[in-house]
Enzyme design. Sequence first.
Site, PDB file in Angstrom:
ATOM      1  NE  ARG A 160      44.285 -17.063  28.006  1.00  0.00           N
ATOM      2  CZ  ARG A 160      43.900 -16.531  26.851  1.00  0.00           C
ATOM      3  NH1 ARG A 160      42.618 -16.430  26.564  1.00  0.00           N
ATOM      4  NH2 ARG A 160      44.784 -16.093  25.984  1.00  0.00           N
ATOM      5  CE  LYS A 207      53.504 -24.471  25.518  1.00  0.00           C
ATOM      6  NZ  LYS A 207      52.344 -23.575  25.492  1.00  0.00           N
ATOM      7  CG  ASP A 208      51.040 -22.119  21.256  1.00  0.00           C
ATOM      8  OD1 ASP A 208      50.472 -22.696  22.203  1.00  0.00           O
ATOM      9  OD2 ASP A 208      51.790 -21.137  21.402  1.00  0.00           O
ATOM     10  NE  ARG A 220      50.196 -18.232  31.871  1.00  0.00           N
ATOM     11  CZ  ARG A 220      50.094 -19.365  31.204  1.00  0.00           C
ATOM     12  NH1 ARG A 220      50.193 -20.514  31.846  1.00  0.00           N
ATOM     13  NH2 ARG A 220      49.911 -19.372  29.910  1.00  0.00           N
ATOM     14  CB  CYS A 227      42.307 -26.198  23.546  1.00  0.00           C
ATOM     15  SG  CYS A 227      43.840 -25.477  22.940  1.00  0.00           S
ATOM     16  NE  ARG A 229      49.990 -30.360  28.868  1.00  0.00           N
ATOM     17  CZ  ARG A 229      50.918 -30.094  29.784  1.00  0.00           C
ATOM     18  NH1 ARG A 229      51.345 -31.041  30.608  1.00  0.00           N
ATOM     19  NH2 ARG A 229      51.411 -28.872  29.904  1.00  0.00           N
ATOM     20  NE  ARG A 230      51.663 -26.739  32.051  1.00  0.00           N
ATOM     21  CZ  ARG A 230      51.996 -25.682  31.321  1.00  0.00           C
ATOM     22  NH1 ARG A 230      51.236 -24.601  31.336  1.00  0.00           N
ATOM     23  NH2 ARG A 230      53.098 -25.693  30.589  1.00  0.00           N
TER      24      ARG A 230
END
Length: 309
Positions: A144, A78-79, A150, A237, A126-127
């Site tokens: 972040r 995904k990166d 986190r 992004c 997105r989230r």
Amino acid sequence: MKIVVGSRGSKLALWQAGWVRDRLAEAGHHADIRIIKTTGDKLPKVSLTSSGTKGLFIKEIEEALAAQSIDLAVHSLKDLPTEQPPGLAVGAVPLRADARDALVSRSGEPLRELPMDARVGTSSLRRQSQLRALGPKLEVIAVRGNVDTRLKKLERGDCEALVLAAAGLDRLGLGNRITQYFAVEEMCPAVGQGALALEVREDDQRVQQAIQPLDDPATHQAVRAERALLRALGGGCDVPIAAHAWTADGGLKLVAVIASLDGSRLIRTSVAGPVDVLDDLGERAAQELLKQGAHEILAAAHLEVPKVE
């Protein structure tokens, strides 16, 4: 055969690189891991969307691969931007782990039972947008850092809950922290979520042959369709775009979402097709989103709007 594997230095990235190293060792290859600090690691407090840099977590690793100081790069897929530097290619995509997003709450309560105005943290647009659509009375905040960072922020009271990738939690042995899994229909995952990308130099047949047994064709096909959708929308992004594909009825099914930043507008589509038209499947899903109004969301984010066909 000796292979130098490039990886970020986070606990999750090293788990992923270590998994690849161990699989290569089982096949009789000797692999060493070289840690490479990326731009994203050097800017822990900078918003991912305001940085203006694509591939924040892979740029320096790709440069090392192109310079032949490493032989193989292991990324969270995904990166990985949809356009790769000349001479580099994804040589293998192993079997995907759980692609879903997961909620981790301090109280152990699922999303629907969190108190009004509860703070839910995530660094992903997105989230954030899909959370706002699911729970408009929640306070969605940016959090972040790596998974451990986190979770520490959650424990010290910076927020009441976090949304994280289930795959990352499982890989770190933290699956027991998950309060709730989000169905794909509730929160569509990031393109490539749960999958790894093994990136190589196109002319390095030695390494390509070594990693070929690690490739899972079904996962590779699914992420190719997802990435085709992202490429067709020109997204990164800067705008919330999500997609998830899986094998179904002898072909592929792909669901996709694009949302406004504030979550007030969320467009979904679902398409299916044979596995021999993967790029077409992703592009068809992109066209469906554009026809439903995705061009307005892209324009609001000041991005170039693809042509609606």
